[in-house]
Scaffold this motif. Structure first.
Motif, PDB file in Angstrom:
ATOM      1  N   ARG A  52     -23.802  11.703  -7.747  1.00 45.25           N
ATOM      2  CA  ARG A  52     -22.857  11.117  -6.795  1.00 45.25           C
ATOM      3  C   ARG A  52     -23.521  11.086  -5.427  1.00 45.25           C
ATOM      4  NH1 ARG A  52     -17.447   9.501  -6.784  1.00 45.25           N
ATOM      5  NH2 ARG A  52     -17.057  10.802  -8.587  1.00 45.25           N
ATOM      6  N   VAL A  53     -23.415   9.926  -4.756  1.00 44.29           N
ATOM      7  CA  VAL A  53     -23.920   9.753  -3.397  1.00 44.29           C
ATOM      8  C   VAL A  53     -22.748   9.274  -2.546  1.00 44.29           C
ATOM      9  CG1 VAL A  53     -25.569   8.565  -1.908  1.00 44.29           C
ATOM     10  CG2 VAL A  53     -26.201   9.102  -4.275  1.00 44.29           C
ATOM     11  N   ASN A  66     -19.329   5.476  -1.713  1.00 42.74           N
ATOM     12  CA  ASN A  66     -19.112   6.491  -2.739  1.00 42.74           C
ATOM     13  C   ASN A  66     -19.637   5.917  -4.051  1.00 42.74           C
ATOM     14  OD1 ASN A  66     -18.260   8.492  -4.419  1.00 42.74           O
ATOM     15  ND2 ASN A  66     -16.099   8.297  -3.950  1.00 42.74           N
ATOM     16  N   THR A 124     -26.665  17.956   1.404  1.00 45.53           N
ATOM     17  CA  THR A 124     -26.050  17.154   2.458  1.00 45.53           C
ATOM     18  C   THR A 124     -27.104  16.867   3.511  1.00 45.53           C
ATOM     19  OG1 THR A 124     -23.907  18.185   2.099  1.00 45.53           O
ATOM     20  CG2 THR A 124     -24.222  17.069   4.195  1.00 45.53           C
ATOM     21  N   VAL A 135     -24.700  12.010   4.596  1.00 45.84           N
ATOM     22  CA  VAL A 135     -24.971  11.562   3.232  1.00 45.84           C
ATOM     23  C   VAL A 135     -24.945  12.805   2.357  1.00 45.84           C
ATOM     24  CG1 VAL A 135     -26.572  10.402   1.681  1.00 45.84           C
ATOM     25  CG2 VAL A 135     -26.463   9.714   4.087  1.00 45.84           C
ATOM     26  N   ARG A 136     -24.115  12.792   1.326  1.00 47.68           N
ATOM     27  CA  ARG A 136     -23.996  13.930   0.429  1.00 47.68           C
ATOM     28  C   ARG A 136     -24.409  13.501  -0.973  1.00 47.68           C
ATOM     29  NH1 ARG A 136     -19.461  18.286   0.475  1.00 47.68           N
ATOM     30  NH2 ARG A 136     -21.137  19.336   1.498  1.00 47.68           N
ATOM     31  N   PHE A 137     -25.354  14.256  -1.555  1.00 46.28           N
ATOM     32  CA  PHE A 137     -25.798  14.041  -2.926  1.00 46.28           C
ATOM     33  C   PHE A 137     -25.290  15.222  -3.745  1.00 46.28           C
ATOM     34  CE2 PHE A 137     -28.965  12.306  -0.076  1.00 46.28           C
ATOM     35  CZ  PHE A 137     -29.221  11.057  -0.598  1.00 46.28           C
TER      36      PHE A 137
END
Length: 141
Positions: A52-53, A66, A124, A135-137
């Motif tokens: 998920r990005v 998302n 993050t 940006v959160r991976f």
């Protein structure tokens, strides 16, 4: 209640993220503090199924991206990359270099993807530019 959880709840209340996305973020925050049984998070929770990005811009509008990518798609891409002729790999590497990413795709292997996913449980990155973004991976199982 800590500041990060409060910030997620405020983002849901203001409509910057949906309730589902807020739940995902809260679960990720809960996961940060909970060690996995046996010490190995990947083994304890099973193989990763999705990457998920999420991109959120801070400020008035809070525009977001998302994306949920099936890991199998990433694995297939890595396998297909090994079948590219050398001339095609060179063109891809040149294009990456022009975009500022000095990366050689001929060295990418399926094992590298697995290793990356093991260590990408929750990452993050704060991005500074015209607008400040986060940006959160994360990996979903």
């Amino acid at each position: 209640m800590n500041d990060e959880r409060m910030q997620v709840l405020q983002m849901v209340a203001s409509g910057q993220v949906t309730a589902e996305e807020g739940g995902f973020l809260l679960a990720a925050l809960d996961h940060d503090g909970a060690p996995a049984a046996g010490g190995d998070a990947v083994a304890a929770q099973g193989r990763p199924r999705y990457l998920r990005v999420m991109v959120t811009e801070h400020g008035e509008h809070g525009k977001k991206v998302n994306v949920r990518v099936p890991i199998q798609l990433l694995r297939a891409g890595v396998k297909l990359g090994t079948m590219l002729p050398d001339q095609a790999k060179d063109k891809v590497n040149d294009a990456l270099r022009q975009k500022g990413a000095a990366f050689d795709i001929s060295g990418l292997k399926a094992e590298d993807l697995d290793l990356l996913l093991e260590h990408l449980d929750d990452l993050t990155v704060d991005v500074e530019g015209d607008k400040s973004s986060t940006v959160r991976f994360s990996v979903e199982r």
